[in-house]
Every structure is written in structure tokens, then in C-alpha cells.
Scaffold this active site. Structure first.
Site, PDB file in Angstrom:
ATOM      1  N   TYR A  71      17.952 -18.431  -3.393  1.00 52.32           N
ATOM      2  CA  TYR A  71      17.926 -16.977  -2.872  1.00 52.32           C
ATOM      3  C   TYR A  71      17.859 -16.740  -1.420  1.00 52.32           C
ATOM      4  O   TYR A  71      18.560 -15.910  -0.860  1.00 52.32           O
ATOM      5  CB  TYR A  71      16.832 -16.128  -3.803  1.00 52.32           C
ATOM      6  CG  TYR A  71      17.367 -15.760  -5.036  1.00 52.32           C
ATOM      7  CD1 TYR A  71      17.955 -14.581  -5.156  1.00 52.32           C
ATOM      8  CD2 TYR A  71      16.944 -16.578  -6.277  1.00 52.32           C
ATOM      9  CE1 TYR A  71      18.450 -14.130  -6.528  1.00 52.32           C
ATOM     10  CE2 TYR A  71      17.500 -16.156  -7.415  1.00 52.32           C
ATOM     11  CZ  TYR A  71      18.225 -14.981  -7.372  1.00 52.32           C
ATOM     12  OH  TYR A  71      18.689 -14.528  -8.677  1.00 52.32           O
ATOM     13  N   ARG A 125      21.425 -17.560  -0.375  1.00 45.58           N
ATOM     14  CA  ARG A 125      22.298 -16.284  -0.591  1.00 45.58           C
ATOM     15  C   ARG A 125      22.010 -15.226   0.311  1.00 45.58           C
ATOM     16  O   ARG A 125      22.988 -14.608   0.745  1.00 45.58           O
ATOM     17  CB  ARG A 125      22.150 -15.820  -2.229  1.00 45.58           C
ATOM     18  CG  ARG A 125      22.676 -17.023  -3.103  1.00 45.58           C
ATOM     19  CD  ARG A 125      22.719 -16.295  -4.445  1.00 45.58           C
ATOM     20  NE  ARG A 125      23.213 -15.148  -4.829  1.00 45.58           N
ATOM     21  CZ  ARG A 125      22.979 -14.276  -5.796  1.00 45.58           C
ATOM     22  NH1 ARG A 125      21.951 -14.621  -6.616  1.00 45.58           N
ATOM     23  NH2 ARG A 125      23.397 -12.887  -5.715  1.00 45.58           N
ATOM     24  N   GLN A 134      26.264  -3.642  -9.844  1.00 44.90           N
ATOM     25  CA  GLN A 134      25.620  -5.080 -10.367  1.00 44.90           C
ATOM     26  C   GLN A 134      25.031  -5.973  -9.176  1.00 44.90           C
ATOM     27  O   GLN A 134      24.526  -6.980  -9.632  1.00 44.90           O
ATOM     28  CB  GLN A 134      26.310  -5.745 -11.402  1.00 44.90           C
ATOM     29  CG  GLN A 134      26.869  -5.008 -12.502  1.00 44.90           C
ATOM     30  CD  GLN A 134      27.959  -5.639 -13.383  1.00 44.90           C
ATOM     31  OE1 GLN A 134      27.597  -6.560 -14.395  1.00 44.90           O
ATOM     32  NE2 GLN A 134      29.145  -5.276 -13.050  1.00 44.90           N
ATOM     33  N   ASN A 135      25.676  -5.570  -8.187  1.00 43.68           N
ATOM     34  CA  ASN A 135      25.267  -6.287  -6.846  1.00 43.68           C
ATOM     35  C   ASN A 135      24.190  -6.351  -6.283  1.00 43.68           C
ATOM     36  O   ASN A 135      23.621  -5.043  -6.030  1.00 43.68           O
ATOM     37  CB  ASN A 135      26.724  -6.104  -5.925  1.00 43.68           C
ATOM     38  CG  ASN A 135      28.052  -6.146  -6.476  1.00 43.68           C
ATOM     39  OD1 ASN A 135      28.131  -6.970  -7.242  1.00 43.68           O
ATOM     40  ND2 ASN A 135      28.916  -5.711  -5.762  1.00 43.68           N
ATOM     41  N   HIS A 191      20.815  -4.424 -11.071  1.00 43.29           N
ATOM     42  CA  HIS A 191      20.478  -5.578 -10.981  1.00 43.29           C
ATOM     43  C   HIS A 191      19.371  -6.120  -9.753  1.00 43.29           C
ATOM     44  O   HIS A 191      19.225  -7.111  -9.553  1.00 43.29           O
ATOM     45  CB  HIS A 191      21.676  -6.860 -11.173  1.00 43.29           C
ATOM     46  CG  HIS A 191      22.286  -6.776 -12.082  1.00 43.29           C
ATOM     47  ND1 HIS A 191      23.372  -7.569 -12.522  1.00 43.29           N
ATOM     48  CD2 HIS A 191      22.299  -6.019 -13.425  1.00 43.29           C
ATOM     49  CE1 HIS A 191      23.565  -7.474 -13.775  1.00 43.29           C
ATOM     50  NE2 HIS A 191      23.128  -6.546 -14.347  1.00 43.29           N
ATOM     51  N   SER A 250      33.685  -8.803 -14.025  1.00 43.07           N
ATOM     52  CA  SER A 250      34.291  -9.644 -15.290  1.00 43.07           C
ATOM     53  C   SER A 250      34.097  -8.725 -16.518  1.00 43.07           C
ATOM     54  O   SER A 250      34.515  -9.357 -17.456  1.00 43.07           O
ATOM     55  CB  SER A 250      33.793 -11.150 -15.034  1.00 43.07           C
ATOM     56  OG  SER A 250      32.535 -10.998 -15.251  1.00 43.07           O
ATOM     57  N   VAL A 252      41.495  -7.844  -9.642  1.00 44.97           N
ATOM     58  CA  VAL A 252      42.538  -8.791  -9.267  1.00 44.97           C
ATOM     59  C   VAL A 252      42.971  -9.452 -10.421  1.00 44.97           C
ATOM     60  O   VAL A 252      44.200  -9.998 -10.546  1.00 44.97           O
ATOM     61  CB  VAL A 252      42.366  -9.942  -8.098  1.00 44.97           C
ATOM     62  CG1 VAL A 252      42.003  -9.064  -6.900  1.00 44.97           C
ATOM     63  CG2 VAL A 252      40.812 -10.502  -8.444  1.00 44.97           C
TER      64      VAL A 252
END
Ligand code: OAD
Length: 247
Positions: free
Chosen positions: A71, A74, A105-106, A123, A194, A219
Site C-alpha cells: 500500500y 501504491r 471504486q477508486n 472502496h 471492467s 477503451v
């Protein structure tokens, strides 16, 4: 219909112009143009790392140092990132509608940095940590320099990232707020996800039951593509500013 080009954008603009209540759901693709890696697809984090080693309560119980290391790595990637033109366009769009809810969700916080306000971070947020004993004790760690020791709550218990891991429920209050907004919306924009991780992946069908029009911006094709009313194929950092300008 031209799913790639101006026809799809034109139809999305038309739908948005008639809409009173709009909801946008975003996923990792939204931040890809800011340099934040996605999870699936080429270059995705789950191509290199195993979620069961890093993003589950079990993984943390087994090896909290490894999970924190991942983490913090990230956080380093995210600290170097800035909101892209897509984030900015969504923040601007919020001001145009009587009701506009952004569900993400980010965990990167880039929507907040871009100025979005009616935002639900479903999230969690990677910059926060919370106590493993008393989850209501939450700490903002942006700007903190990580020490040698694992971070601890003043009560002595370990802190953990304030994010949702696989196998954990979402915050029920946040999820209820999300579901209520989706049920009541006229247009649902589904951007850069997704559309495979539940419960967020179930929200588009909830919108359709409520007669909302579902617009996918991605995309690539996803499991949602065949059910979406309008599919705009392209990067959100280019498509969203275009939509916003045409409103
Ligand atoms: P994914 O990595 O699964 O999907 C990213 C999506 O973004 C894919 O459909 C890509 O085609 C699309 N994409 C990539 N670049 C894009 C761009 N510039 N513009 C538009 N679309 C683009 O990410 P999520 O759907 O967010 O959960 O994943 C959902 C959850 O799974 C995450 O929150 C995370 C992950 O495991 C947890 O860690 C619990």
C-alpha cells in the site's frame, strides 16, 4: 450506430441534456491517464501481484508488513499523480445537474482533488488508515512519513489501510446511498471499469430497472457493453471533456 465516434457521443449528450439526475460510476481506467495502474488488462496490478496475498483480511493477518509495503508503494505512485482532464470534466459536470452523484471504486482520491463533492468512495481511500480494533478510529495519513515500525493506533492496535478488501462488505451506509442515487437517476455513466467486481457491478442493472439510460465509456469491451444503451469507445480523459463541452 457508430460506437466509436461522434454518433455515440451525440446520443450521450442528448440524453444528458434531458436528464435531471445523473450518476457516474468510475473504476481504475478513470485514473489510467494520470499514471495510476489499473488492476486488470495489460499493465494491470493483478497481472503482477496476487490479490489474495495483498488485498484480503487474511493476507493482512498473515503478513501485515507485506500488505503495508504494497500500500505504501501504491501511495507513492498515486502521490505522483494529478487529476486528468476526465476527473476535471466530471467535477464540472456535477455543477450542471440538479442531482449528480459520483460513485467511485477508486481509492486514489483524485476525484476529490479535482473538486468533485457529491462523491461516494465505495472502496475507501488509500490515504486513510483505521484501527483494527475500533474501525471508527480513522486517521488521515497524507503527508505522513512512514516509520520503521508498522503504524499503530494510539490505543496500541495495528492500523490498516482504510480500503475495502476482497471478502469484505462495503460500508452499508455508502452502498445504500449509492443504490438510492442509481435507482433515482435518469442517466448512468459507467466509466473505466471492467464491471466485474460486485456489488458495484450490479448497479447498472438497478439503473435499468429504474428506466435510466446506461452509457458506458471505456477503451475496451466489458460484460456491461452488450447491456449498455450507449457505448462510447475511448479514453475517459478525452471523452469526458468532449461530453462536458457539448452539454
Ligand atoms: P479494472 O482494472 O478491473 O478495469 C479497468 C477498466 O478500465 C478496464 O475495463 C479497461 O478497459 C478500462 N480502461 C483502461 N484505461 C482506460 C481509459 N483511459 N479510459 C477508459 N477506460 C479505460 O479496474 P476496476 O473496474 O476499477 O478492488 O476494478 C474494480 C475493483 O477491482 C477495484 O476497485 C479493485 C480491483 O480489484 C479492490 O481492490 C477490492
Amino acid at each position: 450506430m457508430d460506437a466509436n465516434g461522434s454518433d455515440a457521443i451525440g446520443r450521450a449528450v442528448e440524453a444528458l441534456r434531458c436528464a435531471r439526475a445523473v450518476v457516474a460510476i468510475t473504476g481504475a481506467g478513470m485514473s489510467a491517464e494520470s499514471g495510476v495502474p489499473t488492476f486488470r488488462g495489460s499493465g494491470g496490478l493483478w497481472r503482477t501481484f496476487r490479490p489474495e496475498d495483498l488485498a484480503t483480511p487474511r493476507a493482512f493477518a498473515r503478513d501485515p508488513a507485506l500488505v503495508w509495503e504494497w500500500y505504501l508503494w501504491r501511495r507513492g505512485r498515486i502521490a505522483a499523480a494529478r487529476p486528468n482532464a476526465g476527473h476535471v470534466a466530471l467535477a464540472q459536470m456535477e455543477r450542471r445537474f440538479a442531482a449528480f452523484t459520483l460513485l467511485t471504486q477508486n481509492v486514489d482520491g483524485l476525484h476529490l482533488d479535482a473538486g468533485s463533492r457529491n462523491l461516494v468512495e465505495l472502496h475507501g481511500n488509500i490515504w486513510r488508515a483505521r484501527c483494527t480494533e475500533e474501525p471508527r478510529r480513522v486517521f488521515d495519513q497524507r503527508g505522513d512519513t512512514p516509520g520503521e515500525e508498522l503504524p499503530r493506533c494510539p490505543c496500541g492496535a495495528l492500523l490498516r489501510p482504510d480500503v475495502v478488501w476482497f471478502g469484505e462488505p462495503l460500508d452499508p451506509v455508502a452502498l445504500d446511498r449509492a443504490a438510492a442515487a442509481v435507482r433515482a437517476c435518469d442517466v448512468l455513466l459507467v466509466i473505466g471499469t471492467s464491471a466485474v467486481v460486485y456489488p458495484v457491478a450490479s448497479l447498472p442493472s438497478l439503473a435499468r430497472h429504474g428506466q435510466a439510460l446506461v452509457v458506458e465509456i471505456n477503451v475496451d469491451e466489458t460484460p456491461l457493453t452488450s447491456e449498455a444503451d450507449i457505448v462510447v469507445r475511448g479514453p475517459s480523459g478525452a471523452i469526458l471533456p468532449q461530453l462536458e463541452r457539448l452539454l
